[in-house]
Design a protein around this motif. Sequence first.
Motif, PDB file in Angstrom:
ATOM      1  N   ALA A 147       0.854  -1.190   0.000  1.00  0.00           N
ATOM      2  CA  ALA A 147       0.000   0.000   0.000  1.00  0.00           C
ATOM      3  C   ALA A 147       0.886   1.234   0.000  1.00  0.00           C
ATOM      4  N   VAL A 148       0.251   2.371  -0.180  1.00  0.00           N
ATOM      5  CA  VAL A 148       0.923   3.641   0.091  1.00  0.00           C
ATOM      6  C   VAL A 148       0.678   3.961   1.565  1.00  0.00           C
ATOM      7  N   TYR A 149       1.738   4.214   2.285  1.00  0.00           N
ATOM      8  CA  TYR A 149       1.651   4.508   3.710  1.00  0.00           C
ATOM      9  C   TYR A 149       1.801   6.020   3.927  1.00  0.00           C
ATOM     10  N   TYR A 150       0.871   6.559   4.714  1.00  0.00           N
ATOM     11  CA  TYR A 150       0.834   7.989   4.971  1.00  0.00           C
ATOM     12  C   TYR A 150       1.044   8.271   6.451  1.00  0.00           C
ATOM     13  N   CYS A 151       1.897   9.227   6.723  1.00  0.00           N
ATOM     14  CA  CYS A 151       2.063   9.713   8.086  1.00  0.00           C
ATOM     15  C   CYS A 151       0.951  10.735   8.372  1.00  0.00           C
ATOM     16  N   HIS A 152       0.463  10.712   9.578  1.00  0.00           N
ATOM     17  CA  HIS A 152      -0.628  11.599   9.970  1.00  0.00           C
ATOM     18  C   HIS A 152      -0.321  12.220  11.327  1.00  0.00           C
ATOM     19  N   ALA A 153      -0.704  13.461  11.487  1.00  0.00           N
ATOM     20  CA  ALA A 153      -0.561  14.141  12.773  1.00  0.00           C
ATOM     21  C   ALA A 153      -1.800  14.993  13.021  1.00  0.00           C
ATOM     22  N   ARG A 154      -2.162  15.104  14.288  1.00  0.00           N
ATOM     23  CA  ARG A 154      -3.321  15.908  14.638  1.00  0.00           C
ATOM     24  C   ARG A 154      -2.979  16.847  15.794  1.00  0.00           C
ATOM     25  N   GLU A 155      -3.415  18.083  15.640  1.00  0.00           N
ATOM     26  CA  GLU A 155      -3.197  19.059  16.697  1.00  0.00           C
ATOM     27  C   GLU A 155      -4.179  18.842  17.833  1.00  0.00           C
ATOM     28  N   SER A 156      -3.713  19.039  19.039  1.00  0.00           N
ATOM     29  CA  SER A 156      -4.544  18.754  20.208  1.00  0.00           C
ATOM     30  C   SER A 156      -5.653  19.773  20.396  1.00  0.00           C
ATOM     31  N   ILE A 157      -5.398  21.040  20.151  1.00  0.00           N
ATOM     32  CA  ILE A 157      -6.380  22.074  20.453  1.00  0.00           C
ATOM     33  C   ILE A 157      -7.325  22.300  19.274  1.00  0.00           C
ATOM     34  N   THR A 158      -6.796  22.454  18.113  1.00  0.00           N
ATOM     35  CA  THR A 158      -7.618  22.777  16.951  1.00  0.00           C
ATOM     36  C   THR A 158      -8.245  21.542  16.314  1.00  0.00           C
ATOM     37  N   GLY A 159      -7.622  20.373  16.506  1.00  0.00           N
ATOM     38  CA  GLY A 159      -8.095  19.174  15.832  1.00  0.00           C
ATOM     39  C   GLY A 159      -7.710  19.105  14.374  1.00  0.00           C
ATOM     40  N   LEU A 160      -6.870  20.029  13.927  1.00  0.00           N
ATOM     41  CA  LEU A 160      -6.448  20.013  12.524  1.00  0.00           C
ATOM     42  C   LEU A 160      -5.628  18.762  12.233  1.00  0.00           C
ATOM     43  N   ASN A 161      -5.835  18.213  11.047  1.00  0.00           N
ATOM     44  CA  ASN A 161      -5.114  17.027  10.606  1.00  0.00           C
ATOM     45  C   ASN A 161      -4.093  17.377   9.534  1.00  0.00           C
ATOM     46  N   TYR A 162      -2.945  16.736   9.613  1.00  0.00           N
ATOM     47  CA  TYR A 162      -1.897  16.934   8.621  1.00  0.00           C
ATOM     48  C   TYR A 162      -1.472  15.580   8.074  1.00  0.00           C
ATOM     49  N   TRP A 163      -1.076  15.590   6.799  1.00  0.00           N
ATOM     50  CA  TRP A 163      -0.690  14.355   6.120  1.00  0.00           C
ATOM     51  C   TRP A 163       0.647  14.509   5.423  1.00  0.00           C
ATOM     52  N   GLY A 164       1.406  13.422   5.409  1.00  0.00           N
ATOM     53  CA  GLY A 164       2.598  13.382   4.597  1.00  0.00           C
ATOM     54  C   GLY A 164       2.242  13.076   3.157  1.00  0.00           C
ATOM     55  N   GLN A 165       3.253  13.009   2.322  1.00  0.00           N
ATOM     56  CA  GLN A 165       3.011  12.806   0.888  1.00  0.00           C
ATOM     57  C   GLN A 165       2.789  11.339   0.541  1.00  0.00           C
ATOM     58  N   GLY A 166       3.113  10.459   1.477  1.00  0.00           N
ATOM     59  CA  GLY A 166       2.932   9.025   1.241  1.00  0.00           C
ATOM     60  C   GLY A 166       4.208   8.370   0.745  1.00  0.00           C
ATOM     61  N   THR A 167       4.388   7.134   1.147  1.00  0.00           N
ATOM     62  CA  THR A 167       5.534   6.346   0.689  1.00  0.00           C
ATOM     63  C   THR A 167       5.053   4.941   0.333  1.00  0.00           C
ATOM     64  N   GLN A 168       5.486   4.456  -0.803  1.00  0.00           N
ATOM     65  CA  GLN A 168       5.010   3.159  -1.299  1.00  0.00           C
ATOM     66  C   GLN A 168       5.736   2.018  -0.603  1.00  0.00           C
ATOM     67  N   VAL A 169       4.974   1.065  -0.137  1.00  0.00           N
ATOM     68  CA  VAL A 169       5.513  -0.188   0.399  1.00  0.00           C
ATOM     69  C   VAL A 169       4.956  -1.317  -0.459  1.00  0.00           C
ATOM     70  N   THR A 170       5.853  -2.095  -1.034  1.00  0.00           N
ATOM     71  CA  THR A 170       5.457  -3.227  -1.872  1.00  0.00           C
ATOM     72  C   THR A 170       6.082  -4.495  -1.306  1.00  0.00           C
ATOM     73  N   VAL A 171       5.245  -5.467  -1.044  1.00  0.00           N
ATOM     74  CA  VAL A 171       5.716  -6.750  -0.528  1.00  0.00           C
ATOM     75  C   VAL A 171       5.463  -7.796  -1.596  1.00  0.00           C
ATOM     76  N   SER A 172       6.541  -8.303  -2.150  1.00  0.00           N
ATOM     77  CA  SER A 172       6.419  -9.240  -3.259  1.00  0.00           C
ATOM     78  C   SER A 172       7.696 -10.053  -3.382  1.00  0.00           C
ATOM     79  N   SER A 173       7.524 -11.288  -3.838  1.00  0.00           N
ATOM     80  CA  SER A 173       8.691 -12.126  -4.089  1.00  0.00           C
ATOM     81  C   SER A 173       9.129 -12.014  -5.538  1.00  0.00           C
TER      82      SER A 173
END
Length: 117
Positions: A91-117
């Motif tokens: 999947a594409v994995y995204y980092c997420h952060a949330r501010e405690s007071i405002t509740g605003l959400n922030y996202w990273g750009q995503g990084t691809q993880v591929t599991v395959s033989s």
Amino acid sequence: QVQLVESGGGLAQPGGSLRLSCVASGRTISINFMGWYRQALGLQRELVASITSGGSTNYLDSVKGRFAISRDNAKNTVYLQMSSLKPEDTAVYYCHARESITGLNYWGQGTQVTVSS
């Protein structure tokens, strides 16, 4: 504002390991919740793991015992150690952060993880 930059994705074989990192910058003092989401092709984004500023963690059932989330507050960095990887972890994995007071959400750009033989 908070900026998130992920790194560490790539290709792994089934049973292998990868470690994702996410560095936060900007108004990091306001963050109380950080986590990793993933989105596989054609599926909805889902929460994989989360960690609070106090260190409490939560995991998606399918990754329990295989993935570990950790946080270095001094470095404003959150990690996701992924072990015993399975093809369904691909999947594409995204980092997420949330501010405690405002509740605003922030996202990273995503990084691809591929599991395959």
